[in-house]
Design a protein around this motif. Structure first.
Motif, PDB file in Angstrom:
ATOM      1  N   ARG A   1      40.519  44.916 123.597  1.00  0.00           N
ATOM      2  CA  ARG A   1      39.586  45.051 124.716  1.00  0.00           C
ATOM      3  C   ARG A   1      38.137  45.119 124.244  1.00  0.00           C
ATOM      4  N   HIS A   2      37.912  45.739 123.086  1.00  0.00           N
ATOM      5  CA  HIS A   2      36.530  45.957 122.632  1.00  0.00           C
ATOM      6  C   HIS A   2      36.178  45.088 121.418  1.00  0.00           C
ATOM      7  N   THR A   3      36.814  43.929 121.298  1.00  0.00           N
ATOM      8  CA  THR A   3      36.579  43.094 120.122  1.00  0.00           C
ATOM      9  C   THR A   3      35.119  42.663 120.007  1.00  0.00           C
ATOM     10  N   ALA A   4      34.531  42.177 121.085  1.00  0.00           N
ATOM     11  CA  ALA A   4      33.149  41.698 121.045  1.00  0.00           C
ATOM     12  C   ALA A   4      32.184  42.826 120.701  1.00  0.00           C
ATOM     13  N   GLU A   5      32.374  43.998 121.341  1.00  0.00           N
ATOM     14  CA  GLU A   5      31.514  45.134 121.035  1.00  0.00           C
ATOM     15  C   GLU A   5      31.698  45.575 119.585  1.00  0.00           C
ATOM     16  N   GLY A   6      32.944  45.529 119.105  1.00  0.00           N
ATOM     17  CA  GLY A   6      33.207  45.914 117.725  1.00  0.00           C
ATOM     18  C   GLY A   6      32.526  45.004 116.725  1.00  0.00           C
ATOM     19  N   GLU A   7      32.494  43.712 117.015  1.00  0.00           N
ATOM     20  CA  GLU A   7      31.829  42.767 116.109  1.00  0.00           C
ATOM     21  C   GLU A   7      30.335  43.058 116.019  1.00  0.00           C
ATOM     22  N   GLN A   8      29.712  43.346 117.163  1.00  0.00           N
ATOM     23  CA  GLN A   8      28.284  43.671 117.160  1.00  0.00           C
ATOM     24  C   GLN A   8      28.021  44.987 116.425  1.00  0.00           C
ATOM     25  N   ALA A   9      28.849  45.991 116.715  1.00  0.00           N
ATOM     26  CA  ALA A   9      28.671  47.290 116.071  1.00  0.00           C
ATOM     27  C   ALA A   9      28.911  47.195 114.568  1.00  0.00           C
ATOM     28  N   ALA A  10      29.890  46.404 114.165  1.00  0.00           N
ATOM     29  CA  ALA A  10      30.160  46.241 112.735  1.00  0.00           C
ATOM     30  C   ALA A  10      28.976  45.600 112.031  1.00  0.00           C
ATOM     31  N   GLY A  11      28.376  44.587 112.649  1.00  0.00           N
ATOM     32  CA  GLY A  11      27.207  43.952 112.047  1.00  0.00           C
ATOM     33  C   GLY A  11      26.048  44.918 111.884  1.00  0.00           C
ATOM     34  N   ALA A  12      25.830  45.757 112.908  1.00  0.00           N
ATOM     35  CA  ALA A  12      24.745  46.736 112.829  1.00  0.00           C
ATOM     36  C   ALA A  12      25.021  47.784 111.758  1.00  0.00           C
ATOM     37  N   ALA A  13      26.264  48.274 111.687  1.00  0.00           N
ATOM     38  CA  ALA A  13      26.615  49.277 110.681  1.00  0.00           C
ATOM     39  C   ALA A  13      26.504  48.700 109.271  1.00  0.00           C
ATOM     40  N   LEU A  14      26.944  47.468 109.100  1.00  0.00           N
ATOM     41  CA  LEU A  14      26.832  46.811 107.783  1.00  0.00           C
ATOM     42  C   LEU A  14      25.365  46.715 107.368  1.00  0.00           C
ATOM     43  N   GLY A  15      24.523  46.264 108.296  1.00  0.00           N
ATOM     44  CA  GLY A  15      23.105  46.123 107.973  1.00  0.00           C
ATOM     45  C   GLY A  15      22.455  47.448 107.615  1.00  0.00           C
ATOM     46  N   ALA A  16      22.817  48.509 108.347  1.00  0.00           N
ATOM     47  CA  ALA A  16      22.255  49.825 108.060  1.00  0.00           C
ATOM     48  C   ALA A  16      22.696  50.320 106.684  1.00  0.00           C
ATOM     49  N   LEU A  17      23.964  50.132 106.346  1.00  0.00           N
ATOM     50  CA  LEU A  17      24.477  50.596 105.050  1.00  0.00           C
ATOM     51  C   LEU A  17      23.882  49.805 103.903  1.00  0.00           C
ATOM     52  N   VAL A  18      23.699  48.513 104.073  1.00  0.00           N
ATOM     53  CA  VAL A  18      23.045  47.705 103.026  1.00  0.00           C
ATOM     54  C   VAL A  18      21.626  48.206 102.805  1.00  0.00           C
ATOM     55  N   ALA A  19      20.919  48.520 103.899  1.00  0.00           N
ATOM     56  CA  ALA A  19      19.556  49.043 103.781  1.00  0.00           C
ATOM     57  C   ALA A  19      19.549  50.393 103.071  1.00  0.00           C
ATOM     58  N   LEU A  20      20.533  51.257 103.363  1.00  0.00           N
ATOM     59  CA  LEU A  20      20.607  52.558 102.694  1.00  0.00           C
ATOM     60  C   LEU A  20      20.780  52.392 101.197  1.00  0.00           C
ATOM     61  N   CYS A  21      21.520  51.370 100.801  1.00  0.00           N
ATOM     62  CA  CYS A  21      21.756  51.160  99.367  1.00  0.00           C
ATOM     63  C   CYS A  21      20.467  50.825  98.620  1.00  0.00           C
ATOM     64  N   GLY A  22      19.435  50.424  99.341  1.00  0.00           N
ATOM     65  CA  GLY A  22      18.160  50.134  98.705  1.00  0.00           C
ATOM     66  C   GLY A  22      17.274  51.351  98.542  1.00  0.00           C
ATOM     67  N   ALA A  23      17.666  52.488  99.117  1.00  0.00           N
ATOM     68  CA  ALA A  23      16.878  53.716  98.994  1.00  0.00           C
ATOM     69  C   ALA A  23      17.269  54.474  97.735  1.00  0.00           C
ATOM     70  N   ALA A  24      16.410  55.412  97.330  1.00  0.00           N
ATOM     71  CA  ALA A  24      16.689  56.219  96.146  1.00  0.00           C
ATOM     72  C   ALA A  24      17.988  56.981  96.329  1.00  0.00           C
ATOM     73  N   GLU A  25      18.896  56.814  95.396  1.00  0.00           N
ATOM     74  CA  GLU A  25      20.216  57.453  95.424  1.00  0.00           C
ATOM     75  C   GLU A  25      21.048  57.045  96.626  1.00  0.00           C
ATOM     76  N   GLY A  26      20.570  56.057  97.380  1.00  0.00           N
ATOM     77  CA  GLY A  26      21.300  55.641  98.567  1.00  0.00           C
ATOM     78  C   GLY A  26      22.633  54.997  98.236  1.00  0.00           C
ATOM     79  N   ALA A  27      22.645  54.128  97.213  1.00  0.00           N
ATOM     80  CA  ALA A  27      23.887  53.445  96.857  1.00  0.00           C
ATOM     81  C   ALA A  27      24.959  54.444  96.436  1.00  0.00           C
ATOM     82  N   ALA A  28      24.572  55.486  95.697  1.00  0.00           N
ATOM     83  CA  ALA A  28      25.547  56.488  95.268  1.00  0.00           C
ATOM     84  C   ALA A  28      26.115  57.239  96.469  1.00  0.00           C
ATOM     85  N   LYS A  29      25.268  57.548  97.453  1.00  0.00           N
ATOM     86  CA  LYS A  29      25.741  58.245  98.651  1.00  0.00           C
ATOM     87  C   LYS A  29      26.690  57.360  99.455  1.00  0.00           C
TER      88      LYS A  29
END
Length: 259
Positions: free
Chosen positions: A143-171
């Motif tokens: 039922r929520h496949t489309a919403e899940g795809e959008q949310a997954a893309g946003a979460a992926l982008g946020a986590l990739v950005a966190l990995c660029g911060a100091a100690e972000g990748a380790a966290k």
């Protein structure tokens, strides 16, 4: 006017004028940003919560300096809570705003990471991946496949950005290990959206170096998906360069009745 009606009016003002900078400046100067931040936790209602998050996302999109002000006002922790909200609208808006904030500057990414962003975003990624792949049974399978795809893309982008911060990748690595979330990330290597697949590969490069990650990657089918991606990338690039097929021209032997 009731708070919910006032919020709807503000949304109409922003979207009706195409998020005009003067409207944003007036809202921030009048203390509207502080008021909206106060609506994030605890929300008066799921609908009001979603509208508040969406309006904050609109403000930060058209006035980038608003994101830093939002962080200074303590807006990051309630946004992280909203990233796991049961209301899909609020959850998606929160994830998109967190991604925008973390991508805007290293200092904002560090602020998101310092507020516990890695565990919250990894948890949101696991939920979104299950919805995107049709594994979630909430409200009925798929039922929520489309919403899940959008949310997954946003979460992926946020986590990739966190990995660029100091100690972000380790966290982020620690959060993936604690949540046993690598299978969810591996599943997104096969996402329909090319941008999500690219983000999943980029994030995997950051988290796959942890202890035991190689064995978990192989066990969850990640090696096969990575190999498939290597094959698909040049194939997709070649397809993009192919000329568009031409429709066959009408039969030259046929003539109109007037000829």
């Amino acid at each position: 006017m009731l708070p919910q009606e006032a919020l709807l009016s503000l949304l109409s003002l922003l979207y009706g004028e195409g998020a005009a900078p003067p409207a944003v400046d007036a809202l921030v100067a009048s203390g509207g940003l502080l008021y909206l931040t106060g609506l994030l936790s605890p929300p008066a209602s799921p609908r009001l919560h979603a509208q508040a998050v969406e309006l904050l996302a609109a403000l930060c999109a058209c006035a980038p300096g608003t994101a830093a002000s939002l962080a200074d006002m303590g807006g990051i922790p309630p946004l992280l809570e909203a990233a796991s909200a049961p209301e899909p609208r609020a959850r998606l808006a929160a994830l998109q705003l967190l991604r925008a904030m973390a991508s805007q500057s290293a200092s904002l990414a560090a602020s998101v990471a310092g507020a516990g962003g890695a565990p919250s975003l990894v948890a949101a990624l696991v939920t979104a991946a299950a919805e995107a792949k049709g594994w979630s049974t909430a409200g009925g399978p798929g039922r929520h496949t489309a919403e899940g795809e959008q949310a997954a893309g946003a979460a992926l982008g946020a986590l990739v950005a966190l990995c660029g911060a100091a100690e972000g990748a380790a966290k982020v690595q620690d959060a993936f290990r604690a949540a046993s979330a690598l299978p969810s990330l591996v599943a997104l290597l096969g996402a329909k959206d090319e941008a999500s697949r690219s983000l999943a590969m980029a994030l995997l490069a950051h988290v796959a170096g942890g202890d035991g990650a190689g064995g978990e990657l192989a066990a969850s089918g990640g090696i096969a998906l990575l190999c498939e991606g290597l094959v698909r990338a040049p194939r997709d690039a070649a397809s993009a360069q192919l000329p568009s097929p031409q429709l066959p021209s009408p039969n030259p032997g046929l003539q109109s009745p007037s000829q």
